[in-house]
Design a protein around this motif. Sequence first.
Motif, PDB file in Angstrom:
ATOM      1  N   SER A 100       1.077  -1.300  -0.041  1.00 47.12           N
ATOM      2  CA  SER A 100       0.053  -0.018   0.356  1.00 47.12           C
ATOM      3  C   SER A 100       0.795   1.129  -0.307  1.00 47.12           C
ATOM      4  N   ARG A 101       2.113   1.135   0.629  1.00 45.54           N
ATOM      5  CA  ARG A 101       2.920   2.390   0.976  1.00 45.54           C
ATOM      6  C   ARG A 101       3.902   2.440  -0.332  1.00 45.54           C
ATOM      7  N   GLN A 102       3.366   1.616  -1.613  1.00 49.80           N
ATOM      8  CA  GLN A 102       4.364   1.078  -2.665  1.00 49.80           C
ATOM      9  C   GLN A 102       3.474   2.097  -3.902  1.00 49.80           C
ATOM     10  N   ALA A 103       1.962   1.904  -2.929  1.00 48.34           N
ATOM     11  CA  ALA A 103       1.020   1.963  -4.157  1.00 48.34           C
ATOM     12  C   ALA A 103       0.610   3.500  -4.006  1.00 48.34           C
ATOM     13  N   PHE A 104       0.804   4.109  -2.709  1.00 43.02           N
ATOM     14  CA  PHE A 104       0.171   5.496  -2.122  1.00 43.02           C
ATOM     15  C   PHE A 104       0.169   6.268  -3.499  1.00 43.02           C
ATOM     16  N   THR A 105       1.054   6.867  -4.356  1.00 49.60           N
ATOM     17  CA  THR A 105       1.938   7.884  -4.759  1.00 49.60           C
ATOM     18  C   THR A 105       1.191   7.854  -6.174  1.00 49.60           C
ATOM     19  N   HIS A 106       0.865   6.431  -6.387  1.00 43.78           N
ATOM     20  CA  HIS A 106       0.361   6.381  -7.900  1.00 43.78           C
ATOM     21  C   HIS A 106      -1.287   5.835  -8.099  1.00 43.78           C
ATOM     22  N   ILE A 107      -2.199   6.266  -6.797  1.00 38.08           N
ATOM     23  CA  ILE A 107      -3.272   6.526  -6.823  1.00 38.08           C
ATOM     24  C   ILE A 107      -4.176   8.062  -7.038  1.00 38.08           C
ATOM     25  N   THR A 108      -4.803   7.670  -7.586  1.00 35.81           N
ATOM     26  CA  THR A 108      -5.773   8.653  -8.287  1.00 35.81           C
ATOM     27  C   THR A 108      -7.288   9.040  -7.860  1.00 35.81           C
ATOM     28  N   THR A 109      -7.088  10.230  -8.253  1.00 36.78           N
ATOM     29  CA  THR A 109      -8.948  10.652  -7.185  1.00 36.78           C
ATOM     30  C   THR A 109      -9.847   9.587  -8.559  1.00 36.78           C
ATOM     31  N   ASP A 184     -15.781   0.417  10.121  1.00 34.57           N
ATOM     32  CA  ASP A 184     -15.132   0.346   8.426  1.00 34.57           C
ATOM     33  C   ASP A 184     -13.970   1.308   8.441  1.00 34.57           C
ATOM     34  N   TYR A 185     -13.318   0.416   8.358  1.00 30.41           N
ATOM     35  CA  TYR A 185     -11.414   1.222   7.551  1.00 30.41           C
ATOM     36  C   TYR A 185     -10.955   1.347   6.773  1.00 30.41           C
ATOM     37  N   HIS A 186     -12.573   0.563   5.281  1.00 26.91           N
ATOM     38  CA  HIS A 186     -12.058   1.144   4.175  1.00 26.91           C
ATOM     39  C   HIS A 186     -12.800   2.587   3.902  1.00 26.91           C
ATOM     40  N   ARG A 187     -13.649   2.793   5.050  1.00 26.57           N
ATOM     41  CA  ARG A 187     -13.698   4.719   5.031  1.00 26.57           C
ATOM     42  C   ARG A 187     -12.575   5.576   5.163  1.00 26.57           C
ATOM     43  N   GLU A 188     -12.177   4.776   6.236  1.00 26.17           N
ATOM     44  CA  GLU A 188     -10.432   5.618   6.518  1.00 26.17           C
ATOM     45  C   GLU A 188      -9.606   5.791   5.587  1.00 26.17           C
ATOM     46  N   VAL A 189      -9.677   4.706   5.119  1.00 23.54           N
ATOM     47  CA  VAL A 189      -8.412   4.171   4.120  1.00 23.54           C
ATOM     48  C   VAL A 189      -8.803   5.708   2.965  1.00 23.54           C
ATOM     49  N   THR A 190     -10.003   5.696   2.439  1.00 23.00           N
ATOM     50  CA  THR A 190     -10.339   6.782   1.040  1.00 23.00           C
ATOM     51  C   THR A 190     -10.141   8.324   2.027  1.00 23.00           C
ATOM     52  N   GLN A 191     -10.358   8.243   2.805  1.00 18.68           N
ATOM     53  CA  GLN A 191     -10.049   9.708   4.161  1.00 18.68           C
ATOM     54  C   GLN A 191      -8.536  10.139   3.859  1.00 18.68           C
ATOM     55  N   ILE A 198      -0.485   9.493   3.970  1.00 16.34           N
ATOM     56  CA  ILE A 198       0.430   8.238   3.549  1.00 16.34           C
ATOM     57  C   ILE A 198       0.118   7.567   4.735  1.00 16.34           C
ATOM     58  N   GLU A 199       1.032   8.234   6.400  1.00 20.73           N
ATOM     59  CA  GLU A 199       1.296   6.692   7.372  1.00 20.73           C
ATOM     60  C   GLU A 199      -0.764   6.658   8.283  1.00 20.73           C
ATOM     61  N   ALA A 200      -2.069   7.454   7.643  1.00 21.71           N
ATOM     62  CA  ALA A 200      -3.017   7.136   8.513  1.00 21.71           C
ATOM     63  C   ALA A 200      -3.205   6.135   7.340  1.00 21.71           C
ATOM     64  N   PHE A 201      -3.198   6.477   6.066  1.00 17.47           N
ATOM     65  CA  PHE A 201      -3.557   5.509   4.462  1.00 17.47           C
ATOM     66  C   PHE A 201      -3.171   3.759   5.213  1.00 17.47           C
TER      67      PHE A 201
END
Length: 220
Positions: A100-109, A184-191, A198-201
């Motif tokens: 997920s950390r590696q993916a972070f910068t590649h995730i778009t709106t 609902d941790y998925h909501r925390e992910v998107t927020q 990145i750390e909260a993600f």
Amino acid sequence: MDTHTSQDAFSPNTASTRLHRALRVRMCEGDFSPGDVISIRRVAAEYGTSAMPAREAIRWLVTEGALVFSDSRKIIVPELSRERFHEVLFARKSLETQVSRQAFTHITTDDIDELRRIDTEIDEAIEQSDLLGYMRGNYRFHFHIYRRSHSRVLLPIVESLWLQYGPSMRYICTRWGASTIADDYHREVTQALSRGDIEAFCHAIAADIEQGMQLLHQVE
């Protein structure tokens, strides 16, 4: 159904590899339970292929440890011990947080919008006690993120862990109930993604996997 895996770029596009990809996704999504008998003839009929591609795909899954021979004639989905399942979840927490950390910068709106859409479908599945709908959505949510890592090393390992995780989690959720999943941790992910945190993600991804460990402790 999305049957994309990290192996797609390296595998020939044959009937057996397409069937293998489809079965891998179904196992990750919890379509099969521990102890289920897998029939070559039934798989071939379901996917409209001859026995040969079905046999090759199933043998591939046996090689990966997703299926086992219970005797000379029967192929089954293996049961994981409580200890081994806990180890799988521990490995998932470590590796998926890093992916997920590696993916972070590649995730778009657009990706964030898609993740929110998937999470809405998951919420609806939970409200309806739709176990398979929940597990399929959960798989799609996580791997939408993980594939953005473009990792050729960690992503295949994560996929192999989900092959072991899916059927056993299906059993655990059947015992515990999808409707009782509280956080609902998925909501925390998107927020966190929307804030660029990145750390909260990564923390939300890890907490979501921890919830699976808590589910494990509900089953005697």
